[in-house]
Motif scaffolding. Sequence first.
Motif, mmCIF file in Angstrom:
data_model
loop_
_atom_site.group_PDB
_atom_site.id
_atom_site.type_symbol
_atom_site.label_atom_id
_atom_site.label_comp_id
_atom_site.label_asym_id
_atom_site.label_seq_id
_atom_site.Cartn_x
_atom_site.Cartn_y
_atom_site.Cartn_z
ATOM 1 N N PRO A 1 0.821 -1.217 0.000
ATOM 2 C CA PRO A 1 0.000 0.000 0.000
ATOM 3 C C PRO A 1 0.852 1.262 0.000
ATOM 4 N N ILE A 2 1.443 1.567 -1.151
ATOM 5 C CA ILE A 2 2.376 2.678 -1.281
ATOM 6 C C ILE A 2 1.847 3.685 -2.296
ATOM 7 N N GLU A 3 1.998 4.960 -1.983
ATOM 8 C CA GLU A 3 1.546 6.021 -2.882
ATOM 9 C C GLU A 3 2.739 6.669 -3.567
ATOM 10 N N GLY A 4 2.561 7.040 -4.830
ATOM 11 C CA GLY A 4 3.598 7.737 -5.575
ATOM 12 C C GLY A 4 2.987 8.591 -6.665
ATOM 13 N N ARG A 5 3.842 9.303 -7.358
ATOM 14 C CA ARG A 5 3.403 10.233 -8.401
ATOM 15 C C ARG A 5 3.414 9.534 -9.760
ATOM 16 N N LEU A 6 2.354 9.738 -10.525
ATOM 17 C CA LEU A 6 2.276 9.202 -11.882
ATOM 18 C C LEU A 6 2.851 10.245 -12.834
ATOM 19 N N GLU A 7 4.049 9.984 -13.334
ATOM 20 C CA GLU A 7 4.770 10.963 -14.141
ATOM 21 C C GLU A 7 4.376 10.924 -15.616
ATOM 22 N N ARG A 8 3.978 9.762 -16.093
ATOM 23 C CA ARG A 8 3.637 9.623 -17.518
ATOM 24 C C ARG A 8 2.367 8.804 -17.670
ATOM 25 N N GLY A 9 1.532 9.213 -18.637
ATOM 26 C CA GLY A 9 0.318 8.463 -18.940
ATOM 27 C C GLY A 9 -0.853 8.770 -18.043
ATOM 28 N N PHE A 10 -0.851 9.938 -17.421
ATOM 29 C CA PHE A 10 -1.931 10.284 -16.486
ATOM 30 C C PHE A 10 -3.129 10.942 -17.166
ATOM 31 N N GLN A 11 -3.027 11.237 -18.442
ATOM 32 C CA GLN A 11 -4.115 11.923 -19.133
ATOM 33 C C GLN A 11 -5.400 11.094 -19.066
ATOM 34 N N GLY A 12 -6.490 11.771 -18.715
ATOM 35 C CA GLY A 12 -7.798 11.121 -18.684
ATOM 36 C C GLY A 12 -8.111 10.398 -17.397
ATOM 37 N N LEU A 13 -7.169 10.315 -16.474
ATOM 38 C CA LEU A 13 -7.414 9.630 -15.203
ATOM 39 C C LEU A 13 -7.965 10.600 -14.162
ATOM 40 N N ASP A 14 -8.831 10.080 -13.282
ATOM 41 C CA ASP A 14 -9.406 10.886 -12.213
ATOM 42 C C ASP A 14 -9.405 10.062 -10.930
ATOM 43 N N VAL A 15 -9.661 10.730 -9.819
ATOM 44 C CA VAL A 15 -9.661 10.073 -8.518
ATOM 45 C C VAL A 15 -10.636 8.893 -8.527
ATOM 46 N N GLY A 16 -10.159 7.740 -8.043
ATOM 47 C CA GLY A 16 -10.984 6.544 -7.981
ATOM 48 C C GLY A 16 -10.778 5.599 -9.147
ATOM 49 N N ASP A 17 -10.150 6.077 -10.234
ATOM 50 C CA ASP A 17 -9.892 5.199 -11.384
ATOM 51 C C ASP A 17 -8.803 4.187 -11.032
ATOM 52 N N ARG A 18 -8.939 2.998 -11.604
ATOM 53 C CA ARG A 18 -7.893 1.988 -11.477
ATOM 54 C C ARG A 18 -6.954 2.089 -12.668
ATOM 55 N N ALA A 19 -5.686 1.756 -12.427
ATOM 56 C CA ALA A 19 -4.705 1.799 -13.505
ATOM 57 C C ALA A 19 -3.589 0.816 -13.195
ATOM 58 N N ARG A 20 -2.976 0.305 -14.240
ATOM 59 C CA ARG A 20 -1.777 -0.517 -14.079
ATOM 60 C C ARG A 20 -0.581 0.379 -14.345
ATOM 61 N N VAL A 21 0.337 0.422 -13.382
ATOM 62 C CA VAL A 21 1.452 1.352 -13.468
ATOM 63 C C VAL A 21 2.779 0.611 -13.339
ATOM 64 N N LYS A 22 3.831 1.234 -13.865
ATOM 65 C CA LYS A 22 5.178 0.664 -13.796
ATOM 66 C C LYS A 22 6.059 1.594 -12.962
ATOM 67 N N LEU A 23 6.829 1.021 -12.052
ATOM 68 C CA LEU A 23 7.756 1.792 -11.230
ATOM 69 C C LEU A 23 8.950 2.218 -12.084
ATOM 70 N N ILE A 24 9.213 3.538 -12.126
ATOM 71 C CA ILE A 24 10.314 4.029 -12.965
ATOM 72 C C ILE A 24 11.431 4.705 -12.170
ATOM 73 N N HIS A 25 11.162 5.102 -10.903
ATOM 74 C CA HIS A 25 12.211 5.813 -10.174
ATOM 75 C C HIS A 25 11.870 5.857 -8.686
ATOM 76 N N THR A 26 12.892 5.733 -7.842
ATOM 77 C CA THR A 26 12.737 5.962 -6.407
ATOM 78 C C THR A 26 13.900 6.806 -5.915
ATOM 79 N N ASP A 27 13.642 7.607 -4.895
ATOM 80 C CA ASP A 27 14.670 8.398 -4.231
ATOM 81 C C ASP A 27 14.440 8.228 -2.734
ATOM 82 N N VAL A 28 15.231 7.368 -2.111
ATOM 83 C CA VAL A 28 15.014 7.027 -0.708
ATOM 84 C C VAL A 28 15.208 8.231 0.199
ATOM 85 N N GLU A 29 16.238 9.004 -0.036
ATOM 86 C CA GLU A 29 16.533 10.153 0.819
ATOM 87 C C GLU A 29 15.378 11.154 0.827
#
Length: 507
Positions: free
Chosen positions: A470-498
């Motif tokens: 249950p982790i939240e992150g920012r959708l950097e690409r492909g967010f057009q047309g999406l709204d709160v409550g929509d389901r989507a399949r996403v790919k992890l592209i970057h993390t910055d632990v610090e």
Amino acid sequence: MVVKLIRAFGRTKRIEFMNSREGKQNDRATLAAIARRAMTERGLEPDFSSSAQQELAAISRPAVATNEVPDLRDRLWSSIDNDDSRDLDQLTVAESLESGRVRILVAVADVDALVRKGSAIDGHASRNTTSVYTPAVIFPMLPLALSTDLTSLNEDQDRMAVVADMVFGEDGTLTASDLYRARVRNHAKLAYRSLAAWLDGQGPAPRRVQDVAGLGENLRLQDSVAQRLVAQRHRLGALSLETIQPKAVFDGDGLSDLDLDRKNRAKQLIEDFMIAANGATATYLESKKFPSLRRVLRTPERWARIAQLASDFGDQLPAEPDAAALEAFLTRRRQADPEKFPDVSLAVVKLIGRGEYALDLPGGDPPGHFGLAVKDYTHSTAPNRRFPDLITQRLLKAAMAGAPLPYTIPELTELAKHCTEREDDATKVERQVRKSAAALLLSGRIGESFEAIVTGASEKGTWVRLFKPPIEGRLERGFQGLDVGDRARVKLIHTDVERGFIDFARD
């Protein structure tokens, strides 16, 4: 393997995040370093001073009871807290009375008996004002030798306490209350999850419930009163909000998962008894013509946006703020879509705003707590963890003894402001380290795909939450047309632990 350069304490540190056992053994230390840096950046003190340590060394035993206080050690007191909690602030017990009435006693640890106002230990507590709970390390408001031992209401130990003595009618209405000091003894240290499972008929009684004669029946009685109290509060407009709070799970020093810390029946029991005790404390101080530090949540200034949120779901709220109407809307949303309800709750929480501390003078008209639907409310039940509660305890003991105010009115005014600001800083530290823990958990999974739900969509960006973990992150690409409550399949592209950044792209 993922390699990152992290700058901490003025030095650049090379940290390798990997799925191997060797890499995982560094997780706790990595998050602890991030937490310490976040504490100092926010002006919070992660360590106790040498003078505080010297004072601590001189405290060798719990506070000694005097003959003037009632001896309530034979009552079936128990503590109910998180599975791993060691700083036990409250005990509860119930007693049946005639005509369907029930007496509820809440005992709060007498921390002031050992932590004297103006001491070095008190100085540290007054600067941080709260314990700070991060995934890898806890920064306690008081030294652990106090908060988890000498001032903690530990199992099978005699302790001094301040008792809120309350009587409730059959409908959950408070009919009488009093506050006084007493000697108490914790007969059972219980944990939320196992107790809730037993109360719900989903698990066996915890061992101490089985071992202590009469405790099971007493806890059932407490639960029945708590159910009346929550029903009464929601009739008055208390908000039944439910947000997702992932908790880090470690395997040794390696971060292995994030577990959802959900509300349950045992948590509800304690929450409602603490709300009642805090209300009784506020009215007691008012009756003694003493000032009090109130915990307030003002009427939402962004009510129009809350009404718009309801309208987006085909619902309607009145033009003026109305807690009961908002609670009815929340109830309908929970029933209609329980899976997405935490996201609706989070949106409402953000729009309502944060609580704060405010000084209330005798005869004043405090703004109350919009979310709890109560007028008279203070914080008094966690003096090992929160400084406002320790302030309130000192005010209570002075009022009971007929002694002068332990603080001046200007001091209390400044403390209310200071405690609000420090609490906000502590919350930001906790949130930042939780985000870093989430980024660390995913750092070796770049390129993997996940099922997610959209939790935020605005000009500032689009946010998604994974279903597992249950982790939240920012959708950097492909967010057009999406709204709160929509389901989507996403790919992890970057993390910055610090920095706690997690970025996804539409898959």
